[in-house]
Design an enzyme around this catalytic site. Structure first.
Site, short mmCIF file in Angstrom:
data_model
loop_
_atom_site.label_atom_id
_atom_site.label_comp_id
_atom_site.label_asym_id
_atom_site.label_seq_id
_atom_site.Cartn_x
_atom_site.Cartn_y
_atom_site.Cartn_z
CB VAL A 39 -0.94 0.02 1.23
CG1 VAL A 39 -1.69 1.35 1.31
CG2 VAL A 39 -1.92 -1.15 1.19
CB VAL A 84 8.34 2.41 13.48
CG1 VAL A 84 8.34 3.10 12.13
CG2 VAL A 84 7.59 1.07 13.44
CE1 TYR A 170 -1.83 -6.27 10.80
CE2 TYR A 170 -4.06 -7.15 10.66
CZ TYR A 170 -3.08 -6.29 10.20
OH TYR A 170 -3.36 -5.46 9.13
CD GLN A 187 -2.26 11.98 29.07
OE1 GLN A 187 -2.84 10.90 28.92
NE2 GLN A 187 -1.10 12.08 29.69
P1 NAD Z 1 3.12 -4.73 3.50
O1 NAD Z 1 3.61 -5.86 4.32
O2 NAD Z 1 3.28 -4.79 2.04
O3 NAD Z 1 3.77 -3.35 4.00
C1 NAD Z 1 4.14 -3.09 5.31
C2 NAD Z 1 5.43 -2.31 5.30
O4 NAD Z 1 5.83 -2.00 6.66
C3 NAD Z 1 6.58 -3.08 4.69
O5 NAD Z 1 7.29 -2.25 3.79
C4 NAD Z 1 7.45 -3.47 5.88
O6 NAD Z 1 8.80 -3.65 5.55
C5 NAD Z 1 7.21 -2.28 6.81
N1 NAD Z 1 7.46 -2.59 8.24
C6 NAD Z 1 7.01 -3.64 8.96
N2 NAD Z 1 7.46 -3.56 10.22
C7 NAD Z 1 8.20 -2.43 10.32
C8 NAD Z 1 8.94 -1.81 11.36
N3 NAD Z 1 8.99 -2.35 12.58
N4 NAD Z 1 9.59 -0.65 11.09
C9 NAD Z 1 9.55 -0.10 9.85
N5 NAD Z 1 8.88 -0.65 8.83
C10 NAD Z 1 8.21 -1.80 9.06
O7 NAD Z 1 1.58 -4.53 3.89
P2 NAD Z 1 0.47 -3.59 3.24
O8 NAD Z 1 -0.57 -4.46 2.67
O9 NAD Z 1 1.09 -2.55 2.40
O10 NAD Z 1 -0.14 -2.90 4.55
C11 NAD Z 1 0.19 -1.58 4.94
C12 NAD Z 1 -0.60 -1.19 6.18
O11 NAD Z 1 -2.00 -1.27 5.91
C13 NAD Z 1 -0.34 -2.08 7.38
O12 NAD Z 1 -0.30 -1.30 8.55
C14 NAD Z 1 -1.54 -2.99 7.41
O13 NAD Z 1 -1.81 -3.44 8.72
C15 NAD Z 1 -2.64 -2.10 6.87
N6 NAD Z 1 -3.71 -2.87 6.24
C16 NAD Z 1 -3.54 -3.46 5.02
C17 NAD Z 1 -4.58 -4.22 4.47
C18 NAD Z 1 -4.44 -4.88 3.12
O14 NAD Z 1 -5.37 -5.59 2.70
N7 NAD Z 1 -3.37 -4.69 2.38
C19 NAD Z 1 -5.77 -4.38 5.17
C20 NAD Z 1 -5.89 -3.78 6.42
C21 NAD Z 1 -4.87 -3.03 6.94
#
Ligand code: NAD
Ligand code: UDP
Ligand code: UDP
Length: 343
Positions: A39, A84, A170, A187
């Site tokens: 995303v 992070v 999660y 806050q």
């Molecule tokens: P993704 O796994 O492709 O991307 C997540 C990114 O976060 C990756 O680039 C990863 O390297 C980075 N990351 C993970 N842990 C990290 C850390 N500790 N420090 C720095 N970077 C870190 O997943 P996505 O599908 O792109 O999802 C992006 C966000 O959207 C997430 O927070 C996910 O929970 C949320 N989300 C996605 C979906 C979906 O269907 N794709 C649905 C609900 C929520």
């Protein structure tokens, strides 16, 4: 000197012809955590094209440098390899906080790390937002509703989550991340936005992501059986990634600090989904049933009136159209991996 600045600008516009030029007062400094992920990289593209300054922070757990490669070297772009869970000190106006693995096999691979990323990682980004007075948008999830007993799911539903099951790292991680956002809002007067994202798909999903869209498309393209976990009567509602990105940007720039569902209400059973992908790819794969996974939500569909009423958002890409683009992407990726194996 002016001439040099004009030359530099022309040079930059040649490299990235579609990037809008924004005057400094309109240009925002935007941090995207997890910006090298699926995303995140689509969001990077949209904000870069609008002319903003974008900083990506990513530890490359599931993300890839190649996802943002096209922007490396652009004046408005910066990529920082950083986790992070460690504090981060930079100056920004907006934070899109996406860092977190999203696919069940990825987040279950190291549940403790998933919890740390969603709790300590979110705390750090809220601390940063507080210090620099930035607005923080949390990428939350429909998983906060768990295996829902209310259908479809409005934002007012509190959810039905097993706190000690395999998905808890999660689900509960995101639930507490939301709680932290509202604590900092109350806050510390931090400006927050909470997007509850429903299942999203599209090009640049990870090949070995393990989620249903990538699994089924790759299986169909390679003539392998499509693996349905359980009966296939469970449902999901799939949204195309560009619709989500549009929703995230509208939400960030709205004044809505309540949680907002972002998803496509077009609900399908997983069995129907498998059939559709076989048809679309022209595959002769069969469909097989494998054991159901524990705590798998049985149905999921967003109510999206809050997004529609507050900032006029709704998804516009039909499933068929989005899937065609995604299949094309995976076809290309398979071709690439075949040629690189030969080398
Ligand atoms: P993704 O796994 O492709 O991307 C997540 C990114 O976060 C990756 O680039 C990863 O390297 C980075 N990351 C993970 N842990 C990290 C850390 N500790 N420090 C720095 N970077 C870190 O997943 P996505 O599908 O792109 O999802 C992006 C966000 O959207 C997430 O927070 C996910 O929970 C949320 N989300 C996605 C979906 C979906 O269907 N794709 C649905 C609900 C929520
Ligand atoms: N933090 C950060 N960047 C900043 C400001 C804070 O990463 O620019 C981290 C900081 O390390 C702390 C967390 O965010 O662990 C929460 O910050 P806050 O100021 O709310 O808490 P405190 O530092 O007072 O415990
Ligand atoms: N699923 C499946 N076969 C697969 C992968 C997933 O039947 O190869 C099912 C899974 O059990 C769930 C649905 O598809 O019911 C969506 O799963 P996914 O992992 O994509 O996302 P989430 O469960 O997080 O919504």
């Amino acid at each position: 000197p002016l001439e040099e600045r004009v030359a530099a600008l022309e040079d930059r516009q040649k490299k990235h012809p579609k990037v809008k030029y924004l005057a400094e007062k309109d240009r925002k400094r935007i941090l995207i955590t997890g910006g090298a992920g699926f995303v995140g990289c689509h969001l990077v593209n949209a904000l870069m094209l609008e002319g903003h300054e974008v900083t990506v922070v990513d530890n490359f757990f599931t993300g890839r440098k190649s996802n943002v490669e096209q922007w490396i070297g652009h004046d408005n772009f910066e990529l920082i390899n950083h986790d992070v869970v460690e504090p981060l000190y930079i100056e920004v106006d907006q934070i899109y906080h996406l860092a977190s693995p999203a696919s069940p096999p990825h987040y279950m691979y190291n549940p403790i790390k998933t919890i740390k990323t969603n709790t300590i990682g979110t705390l750090n980004m809220l601390g940063l937002a507080k210090r620099v007075r930035a607005t923080l948008l949390l990428a939350s999830t429909s998983e906060v509703y768990g295996d829902p007993e209310v259908h479809p799911q409005p934002e007012t539903y509190w959810g039905h989550v097993n706190p000690i099951g395999p998905r808890a790292c999660y689900d509960e991680g995101k639930r507490v991340a939301e709680t932290m956002c509202y604590a900092y809002q109350k806050q510390e007067k931090v400006n927050i936005r909470v997007a509850r994202i429903f299942n999203t798909y599209g090009p640049r999903m990870h090949m070995n992501d393990g989620r249903v869209v990538s699994n089924f498309i790759l299986q169909a393209l390679q003539g392998q059986p499509l693996t349905i976990y359980g009966t296939g009567s469970q449902t999901r509602s799939f949204q195309y990634v560009t619709d989500l990105v549009d929703g995230l940007i509208r939400l960030m720039n709205s004044n809505v600090s309540l949680p907002v569902n972002l998803g496509n209400p077009d609900e399908r059973s997983i069995f129907e989904f498998a059939e559709r992908i076989i048809k679309l790819t022209g595959s002769n794969s069969e469909i097989i049933n494998q054991p159901a996974v524990q705590d798998d939500p049985q149905k999921r569909k967003p109510v999206i009136t809050r997004a529609m009423d507050n900032f006029g958002w709704m998804p516009v890409v039909p499933l068929e159209e989005g899937l065609i683009k995604t299949v094309e992407y995976f076809r290309d990726e398979l071709k690439k991996s075949k040629t690189s194996n030969k080398k």
